[in-house]
Scaffold this active site. Structure first.
Site, PDB file in Angstrom:
ATOM      1  N   ASP A  53       0.846  -1.197   0.000  1.00  0.00           N
ATOM      2  CA  ASP A  53       0.000   0.000   0.000  1.00  0.00           C
ATOM      3  C   ASP A  53       0.882   1.249   0.000  1.00  0.00           C
ATOM      4  O   ASP A  53       0.386   2.373  -0.133  1.00  0.00           O
ATOM      5  CB  ASP A  53      -1.012  -0.004   1.158  1.00  0.00           C
ATOM      6  N   SER A  54       2.217   1.055   0.081  1.00  0.00           N
ATOM      7  CA  SER A  54       3.149   2.165  -0.131  1.00  0.00           C
ATOM      8  C   SER A  54       2.984   2.745  -1.530  1.00  0.00           C
ATOM      9  O   SER A  54       3.512   3.814  -1.818  1.00  0.00           O
ATOM     10  CB  SER A  54       4.595   1.692   0.081  1.00  0.00           C
ATOM     11  N   LYS A  87      -1.035  -9.700   2.940  1.00  0.00           N
ATOM     12  CA  LYS A  87      -0.417  -9.193   4.169  1.00  0.00           C
ATOM     13  C   LYS A  87      -1.372  -8.199   4.812  1.00  0.00           C
ATOM     14  O   LYS A  87      -2.048  -7.439   4.104  1.00  0.00           O
ATOM     15  CB  LYS A  87       0.914  -8.495   3.853  1.00  0.00           C
ATOM     16  N   GLU A 124      -1.793  -5.538   8.526  1.00  0.00           N
ATOM     17  CA  GLU A 124      -1.119  -4.956   9.695  1.00  0.00           C
ATOM     18  C   GLU A 124      -1.861  -5.275  10.988  1.00  0.00           C
ATOM     19  O   GLU A 124      -3.089  -5.449  10.985  1.00  0.00           O
ATOM     20  CB  GLU A 124      -1.023  -3.431   9.534  1.00  0.00           C
ATOM     21  N   GLU A 159       8.641  -4.442  11.327  1.00  0.00           N
ATOM     22  CA  GLU A 159       9.173  -3.195  10.755  1.00  0.00           C
ATOM     23  C   GLU A 159       9.632  -2.237  11.857  1.00  0.00           C
ATOM     24  O   GLU A 159       8.925  -2.050  12.862  1.00  0.00           O
ATOM     25  CB  GLU A 159       8.086  -2.522   9.903  1.00  0.00           C
TER      26      GLU A 159
HETATM   27  O1  KIV Z   1       3.378  -1.231   1.788  1.00  0.00           O
HETATM   28  C1  KIV Z   1       4.576  -1.492   1.906  1.00  0.00           C
HETATM   29  O2  KIV Z   1       5.390  -1.221   1.015  1.00  0.00           O
HETATM   30  C2  KIV Z   1       5.022  -2.116   3.135  1.00  0.00           C
HETATM   31  C3  KIV Z   1       6.480  -1.987   3.448  1.00  0.00           C
HETATM   32  C4  KIV Z   1       6.720  -1.905   4.888  1.00  0.00           C
HETATM   33  C5  KIV Z   1       7.313  -3.034   2.781  1.00  0.00           C
HETATM   34  O3  KIV Z   1       4.263  -2.704   3.837  1.00  0.00           O
END
Ligand code: KIV
Length: 272
Positions: free
Chosen positions: A45-46, A114, A116, A183
C-alpha cells in the site's frame, strides 16, 4: 526461476536460507524483478506514496492494489506475490477481511496477502487463513497506524514494549500466519521475537537477525534524496534519470536529436 512456495518460506525458520522481498507496482519493473533472484514481491500500500503521490497509505483502496497488482502479475508470472490489504478494508469484520483477501487472490492471482496489526488483527488473520488464503502478518512500525504511534517511529524501545510485540507476534502465529513482517524495531528486539516464535520474520528496518528481508523498490533504487536509515540505496536512479531528462532536452534544444541514426531515412520518390 521456479516460484518459492509457502512451505519453503516456512522452512527458512530452520534451514538457514535467507530470502528477500521487494515492493513492486508496475509491469515493466516486475519483468526485471522476475528475471532477478528475488523470491517475493509485495504489492504494497506504499503505492499510495510511490505511485499516487499521497502523504501516507491511508486512502489506498483494494481497487488501487488490484489495478497495480494485475500489471505486476503479468510481468512476474513466477514470482511469489503478496497483496497488501489497505486500511479500512479488513478492520470492520472478519467477513470484510475475507472479502478483500478473496478479491486479491481472484483478481491479482496473488499467492498470499499481508495485513497490519498484532492481537487486534488476530481474528481476521484466523478467518482469512481458514478461508484457505496464506497470510503474512505485519507488526512493529505499522504505517497504517502511524498516527497512533506519533509518526514513523522505531517501535519496541523498552522491555515492556518488546514484550507487547512478542504477544502480538505470537497471536499472529497462533492465528495461522506463515510469516510475519517486523518493521522498524531495534536489532535486539527482532532477535528476541525471532527466538520466541516459530514462523519466519520478514524484517524491514529490523536488522539482520531474521529469516527474510524486505525493501521498498523506490528507496533501494535511489529515486529519493531522503530515505529511512535502514533503506540502503543499491542504485542511484533518481539523479541518473534527471541527467537523462536534461540531456534529452539539451540535445533537442541544440538540434542534436534526432540524428539520421534515430530517423526513418527511406527515400520517398517525388519528394527528393
Ligand atoms: O506497503 C509497503 O510497502 C510495506 C512496506 C513496509 C514493505 O508494507
Amino acid at each position: 526461476m521456479r516460484k518459492i512456495t509457502v512451505p519453503e518460506i516456512k522452512a527458512t525458520k530452520t534451514n538457514g536460507r535467507k530470502i528477500c522481498l521487494i515492493t513492486c507496482y508496475d509491469y515493466t519493473s516486475a519483468t526485471i524483478v522476475e528475471k532477478s533472484d528475488i523470491e517475493m514481491i509485495l504489492i504494497g500500500d506504499s503505492l499510495g506514496m510511490t505511485m499516487l503521490g499521497y502523504e501516507g497509505t491511508i486512502g489506498v483502496t483494494p481497487d488501487d492494489i488490484i489495478h497495480h497488482g494485475k500489471a505486476v502479475r503479468r510481468g512476474a508470472p513466477t514470482t511469489f506475490i503478496i497483496g497488501d490489504m489497505p486500511f479500512g478494508y479488513y478492520n470492520e469484520s472478519v467477513e470484510q477481511g475475507i472479502h478483500t483477501a478473496n478479491r486479491f487472490m481472484r483478481e491479482i492471482n496473488c499467492d498470499a496477502i499481508k495485513l497490519e496489526g498484532g492481537r487486534r488483527s488476530a481474528a481476521v488473520v484466523k478467518g482469512i487463513v481458514e478461508a484457505g488464503i496464506p497470510v503474512c502478518g505485519h507488526i512493529g512500525l505499522t504505517p497504517q497506524n502511524s498516527s497512533n504511534m506519533g509518526g514513523f517511529k522505531v517501535q519496541g524501545k523498552s522491555m515492556n514494549a518488546a514484550e507487547e510485540l512478542l504477544a502480538d507476534a505470537k497471536a499472529i502465529e497462533e492465528a495461522g500466519a506463515f510469516m510475519i513482517m517486523v518493521e522498524g524495531v531495534p536489532v535486539s528486539v527482532c532477535k528476541y521475537l525471532r527466538d520466541n516464535i516459530n514462523i519466519p520474520i520478514l524484517g524491514i528496518g529490523a536488522g539482520m537477525e531474521c529469516e527474510a528481508q524486505a525493501l521498498i523498490m523506490h528507496d533501494m533504487l535511489g529515486f529519493y534524496d531522503w530515505v529511512p536509515k535502514f533503506a540502503k540505496k543499491f542504485a542511484n536512479l533518481g539523479p541518473q534519470m534527471l541527467d537523462a531528462f536534461n540531456e534529452y532536452h539539451k540535445e533537442v534544444a541544440e538540434g542534436l536529436f534526432p540524428t539520421p541514426e534515430y530517423s526513418y531515412n527511406t527515400k520517398v520518390e517525388g519528394l527528393e
